[in-house]
Scaffold this motif. Structure first.
Motif, PDB file in Angstrom:
ATOM      1  N   UNK A  86       0.744  -1.265  -0.090  1.00 45.83           N
ATOM      2  CA  UNK A  86      -0.041   0.058  -0.059  1.00 45.83           C
ATOM      3  C   UNK A  86       0.972   1.264   0.031  1.00 45.83           C
ATOM      4  N   UNK A 107       1.084  -8.236   8.660  1.00 43.33           N
ATOM      5  CA  UNK A 107       0.793  -9.391   7.998  1.00 43.33           C
ATOM      6  C   UNK A 107      -0.018  -9.205   6.845  1.00 43.33           C
ATOM      7  N   UNK A 108      -1.295  -8.624   7.422  1.00 41.86           N
ATOM      8  CA  UNK A 108      -2.259  -8.304   6.389  1.00 41.86           C
ATOM      9  C   UNK A 108      -1.838  -7.342   5.247  1.00 41.86           C
ATOM     10  N   UNK A 109      -1.243  -6.238   5.736  1.00 37.16           N
ATOM     11  CA  UNK A 109      -0.765  -5.238   4.854  1.00 37.16           C
ATOM     12  C   UNK A 109       0.224  -6.107   3.686  1.00 37.16           C
ATOM     13  N   UNK A 110       1.103  -6.785   4.239  1.00 39.60           N
ATOM     14  CA  UNK A 110       2.026  -7.459   3.472  1.00 39.60           C
ATOM     15  C   UNK A 110       1.626  -8.710   2.346  1.00 39.60           C
ATOM     16  N   UNK A 111       0.322  -8.845   2.711  1.00 37.80           N
ATOM     17  CA  UNK A 111      -0.263 -10.130   1.802  1.00 37.80           C
ATOM     18  C   UNK A 111      -0.852  -9.985   0.551  1.00 37.80           C
ATOM     19  N   UNK A 112      -0.226  -8.919  -0.244  1.00 35.46           N
ATOM     20  CA  UNK A 112      -1.007  -8.476  -1.420  1.00 35.46           C
ATOM     21  C   UNK A 112      -0.723  -9.525  -2.327  1.00 35.46           C
TER      22      UNK A 112
END
Lengths: 797, 113, 140
Positions: free
Chosen positions: C1, C135-140
């Motif tokens: 992001x 972890x959510x942010x990295x999981x693109x």
């Protein structure tokens, strides 16, 4: 912890290091290391012989679960020592035999010896524990190890079938035994067998006496393969032959016998004779049924399995009938001969049956088959094996001069004396005992002869044998030769056993008798027993020679009506039945399950509230309602309605955030600054989290079309109503003073804080917080794991 | 006030139940959020509302509100945050792997018992 | 992001430190005034999340160069050790002690083992929150 306890537990400890030995020292057969343990234990137990002979038991106790009266009390007495010697002695020979039987290159020896050691320890535990709960624990351990050993070649379908069958039946019995033990505990308030024996009079007059006895007998009968539970034993023959020789003939199946013997001083006084009739009756019928069925078997081990069933029945019937002796007092020792015969035959059976199993294993190993229709003529090819088998079968058939003859004679004596018992209607129908005993013995003679001559007599059919037969290697013959020598030695000099081992064991079973010297003799003069034996031999030879003519009677028994068939039909239908039942209400939709849960929630809570008159409304002492509160109330309602009505996910999430902020303002109004702060920050982070998830979620991650559902709405309204009622009652009802005052008073001194909420969290109720952060940590790691560990991709890759 | 709160709690529980019974996984997660709000307020109401000052030692003996429910709720708030996060990620990953967020399509079948 | 909002970036540089300071204040106040490990921890995570929103994950990783998972473990460890430490002094699990000390510059200060336990809570809360967000942010 005494040396005795360590001795009992040593097999378990040793089992731990077996896999390491197996891994490190692959070139040496693991069995050689394992062999040391039973030999050491055997020698250790031998040293107790003089003490036990003097009648001094050894009792060592370690506290285990004192609050439940469960202590690990190890006790050595005549009976326990006899079994301990059998277990370790036969155990040593079996391990030695297995070294040659199981190839070190092809078999999973580590697993095999771990299971075997588990069994050894568990069995020692069973026979040396005085506490019934400890005994039960070890008892189940023997079932488990037996399960593993039967299923040792788990790639075979029959092995798995046999393992499951034995497990189901013996564990059913074990459970029933536990029930019996608990009933005994209710009656006496103790789990100790010694103390129960001292309290026999309370037990026999208690209304629970009969149920307890039946439960315990179910346990014993299922373990010792008595009718109708015997069906697991023939299928247990799928185990490697050393295991069959050890567990399923010499030791484990005798655990039931042990239990009956151990319980005899408690139950034998039964004034109605249930014990005598049940144990004796089931035993004698099993003797007949086992021997009768052994004849139609074609597998060597099958014959031996049914023969074991039958011989166990013999010992069981002797114990049952022998228990009748207690009703005649110390002066009349006429009937005790049955008990002596039981103990003597127990030893003899271990020797001759052990050697026969080992020979069966040798034949299997060297010719590749155990089918008597393909075997024959091995007498000249395998002379040593033949000699062992000859001694074993003749002993089993009860032919002099082997030890089987002696115990069979005593068996007849015991059964003949039953008729003279003038109690429990033995004087009228007791004659059935000697008659059935004699018939059973005839069949025993016949199958013994089948076993011997179909294998070793006649012509060799080389074309039918998978391997070229030859004599077994020297090492494999050691164990059976030792056992066969014992058969002969005990046959000629039975009295080396009588005073040292048999008498103390009988004294344990029948503590009410002062046992005079036991003398076992070969020649009793021309007594009925002798004529019975002669009759057995003559009729047996005739029947053997005319085998083809009368075996047709087995076809009269339809296959559909056997107990095995019952088991095979019952088990799958039980599975499909429960499956069908579950499918009727387990739909797989999570919504259905939630609906069940909420419906029961409503039903149970409202019923309880109604039946206990729990609803209560106190209108005094209510807090006043301010303007802010009404506004917040409306805010929450509006937020919630927005969520319910919204079709856009963004709107729902923002509305949820709004509800959360409103709740945190409620906390402010209700004098909870800590909560307000926390809720405020949490709400912020949660909204960020939701939005973050949205940032990545695909566009079509949609909300369902908000179609109104009446059932769901009804359930929801019900839940809401019940909770409202609970909320109203909960603040109106004060059943006892709140514990909060303690926290309020102690926050400053001694806890040294001022903010009560925080002091409660980190000090008074620190445990809650500790577990809470653990849960939080698990949730965090769960999220991490869910995202980082893509299991599905790993599967593909 | 307590009566008003009881009604509010009931309303929150009812709405949460309705959301939990729906098909969309996101609505279920929002439902759990509402449920925890309701539960927190219920615990607070049980202890009695506005029965004294802020639960901080004041030295002059003024009665304080019950601190115990507050401590319990504080724990519950943080836990419900963790649980909500786990649910969200479960839904998200479930969507990635299975391609649906419809609970009816996520039904366990007879084949994979 | 990635967010390129200049105003947000400039603002958050300043606000970040204010929030952090405030969260530390909340943490230490906890035993006497509203606050404590939970709120403090959440507030700290909030500050870092603000950075995440203003910049991107890589930049934040450069600023705070350690793994938040470790923070969870460290926090749990501190809490358990604080609670279990009392066993060494032959008092029940979770017994806290406190006393007053005169420390130069700060004057009379109370030191409390409960604060240590709270520190563990603080770390766990920060660790968990940021692990989840990251972890959510990295999981693109």
């Amino acid at each position: 912890m005494s040396v005795l306890h360590i001795a009992i537990l040593s097999p378990f400890l040793f089992a731990i290091i077996v896999p390491y030995i197996y891994k490190r020292l692959r070139q040496i057969h693991t069995g050689w290391f394992v062999l040391l343990l039973p030999i050491i234990l055997f020698i250790y137990f031998l040293q107790f012989l003089p003490q036990v002979k003097e009648g001094e038991g050894i009792v060592q106790s370690v506290s285990w679960i004192p609050s439940l009266n469960v202590d690990f009390t190890a006790k050595i007495d005549g009976l326990g020592l006899l079994f301990a010697l059998l277990i370790t002695g036969i155990g040593s020979l079996v391990v030695l035999y297995s070294i040659y039987y199981l190839s070190k290159d092809q078999e999973q020896l580590n697993a095999f010896y771990v299971y075997l050691l588990l069994f050894l320890g568990a069995m020692l535990g069973v026979v040396l524990s005085d506490n019934l709960i400890v005994l039960y624990t070890f008892w189940e351990f023997t079932s488990f190890s037996s399960f593993f050993l039967i299923g040792y070649w788990h790639h075979r379908e029959r092995s798995r079938y046999g393992a499951q069958k034995s497990m189901l039946i013996t564990v059913f019995g074990g459970l029933s035994l536990l029930g019996g033990i608990i009933l005994l505990y209710i009656m006496t308030g103790t789990f100790s067998i010694q103390e129960m024996v001292a309290n026999t009079s309370t037990i026999i007059n208690h209304p629970l006496f009969l149920p307890a006895m039946i439960f315990i007998l179910l346990g014993a009968f299922s373990k010792s393969a008595q009718f109708p539970f015997y069906i697991w034993l023939p299928d247990a023959m799928e185990a490697p032959t050393p295991v069959s020789a050890y567990l399923h003939s010499a030791t484990m199946v005798k655990a039931g016998i042990y239990l009956v013997a151990r319980m005899t001083p408690i139950f034998a006084y039964d004034a109605n004779g249930y014990w005598v009739w049940l144990v004796g009756g089931v035993g004698i019928f099993t003797l007949f049924w086992g021997s009768f069925n052994a004849i139609k078997q074609t597998d060597l081990k099958g014959i031996l399995a049914y023969s074991t069933v039958s011989q166990l029945g013999l010992i069981m019937s002797l114990l049952g009938v022998g228990a009748g002796a207690v009703h005649f007092g110390n002066d009349n020792q006429l009937f005790i001969v049955a008990t002596i015969a039981a103990v003597f035959h127990l030893i003899n059976h271990a020797t001759f049956k052990g050697s026969l199993f080992m020979v069966a294993g040798i034949i299997d190993h060297e010719t590749g088959t155990r089918d008597i229709r393909r075997l024959g003529g091995l007498m000249t090819i395998m002379p040593v094996s033949f000699t062992i088998a000859f001694i074993g079968t003749f002993s089993m058939a009860g032919i002099p001069p082997f030890n089987g003859f002696l115990s069979k004679e005593m068996f007849f004596t015991g059964m003949l004396r039953v008729v003279k018992m003038d109690i429990f209607r033995f004087d009228s129908i007791g004659f059935l005992f000697p008659v059935i005993a004699w018939i059973g013995s005839v069949f025993t003679f016949v199958y013994s002869m089948i076993l011997l001559w179909k294998t070793f007599g006649g012509q060799v059919q080389r074309e039918k044998l998978p391997k070229t037969p030859h004599e077994a290697p020297f090492g494999m013959l050691i164990s059976p030769v030792i056992l066969a020598s014992l058969v002969v030695i005990f046959g000629f000099f039975p009295n080396i056993l009588s005073d040292r081992i048999i008498a103390p064991a009988v004294e344990t079973i029948m503590p009410m008798f002062a046992i005079d010297e036991i003398h076992i003799s070969h020649w009793h003069g021309f007594q009925p027993e002798l004529y019975m034996t002669i009759g057995v031999i003559i009729i047996g030879i005739l029947l053997y020679l005319t085998l083809g003519k009368w075996t047709r009677i087995y076809q009269l028994f339809p296959n559909k009506l056997t107990l095995n068939q019952l088991y095979d039909v019952l088990l799958p239908s039980l599975e499909t039945g429960s499956n069908m039942f579950i499918r009727t209400h387990m739909t797989g939709y999570i919504r259905t399950y939630l609906a069940y849960i909420f419906t029961f929630f409503i039903a149970i809570l409202s019923f309880t509230m109604w039946s206990k008159h729990a609803f209560h409304f106190e209108s005094t002492n209510l807090a006043d309602i301010g303007l802010y509160e009404v506004l917040l109330f409306l805010a929450v309602i509006i937020g919630t309605v927005t969520i319910l009505a919204s079709k856009s996910r963004l709107t729902s999430i923002i509305a949820l955030g709004a509800v959360g902020y409103a709740v945190s303002l409620f906390f402010v109004l209700f004098r909870a600054p800590d909560l307000a702060l926390t809720q405020l920050v949490i709400e912020t982070i949660s909204v960020a989290l939701f939005l973050l998830c949205f940032y990545f979620l695909p566009r079509n991650f949609h909300l369902e079309k908000t179609r109104f559902k009446l059932t769901n709405a009804l359930i929801s309204v019900g839940v809401g109503l019940v909770v409202t009622l609970i909320a109203i009652s909960s603040y109106s009802t004060k059943l006892f003073p709140s514990i909060s005052q303690y926290y309020v008073d102690h926050t400053y001194d001694p806890a040294g804080g001022e903010n009560m909420v925080n002091v409660i969290l980190v000090d008074f109720r620190g445990f809650d917080t500790l577990f809470e952060i653990s849960v939080l940590a698990i949730a965090g790691l769960g999220v991490y794991g869910l995202i980082k560990l893509r299991l599905a991709r790993r599967k593909e890759g | 006030m307590e009566l008003l709160m009881a009604i509010l709690i009931g309303f929150l529980f009812a709405s949460a139940t309705y959301l939990l019974l729906s098909k969309s996984i996101l609505r279920m997660i929002i439902g759990t959020g509402l449920l925890s709000h309701g539960a927190h307020l219920l615990i607070l109401t049980m202890g009695g509302l506005k029965k004294g000052a802020v639960p901080i030692v004041n030295g002059d003996g003024t009665p304080v509100t019950d601190p115990l429910p507050q401590a319990l709720i504080l724990t519950a708030i943080v836990i419900s945050f963790g649980v909500t996060a786990l649910f969200l990620v479960l839904a998200y990953r479930g969507y990635q792997e299975l391609g649906t967020d419809n609970m009816d399509e996520l039904r366990g079948t007879d084949g994979n018992e | 992001m990635r967010s390129g909002d200049l105003i947000l970036q400039t603002m958050s540089k300043v606000v970040f430190f204010i929030i952090i300071l405030f969260s530390i204040h909340l943490f230490f106040e906890g035993h006497y005034r509203p606050g404590g490990g939970f709120v403090g921890g959440l507030m700290t995570s909030g500050a870092i999340i603000l950075l995440l929103l203003a910049y991107d994950i890589k930049t934040v990783k450069k600023i705070i160069p350690f793994d938040f998972k470790w923070l969870i473990a460290v926090g749990l460890f501190i809490s358990v050790v604080t609670a279990g430490g009392s066993l060494l002094f032959n008092v029940p699990f979770f017994t806290h002690v406190h006393d007053y000390f005169n420390i130069p510059l700060l004057g009379k200060t109370s030191l409390h083992t409960a604060a240590l336990f709270d520190l563990g809570v603080f770390f766990v809360v920060v660790g968990v929150t940021l692990t989840i967000i990251q972890t959510i942010g990295e999981s693109e």
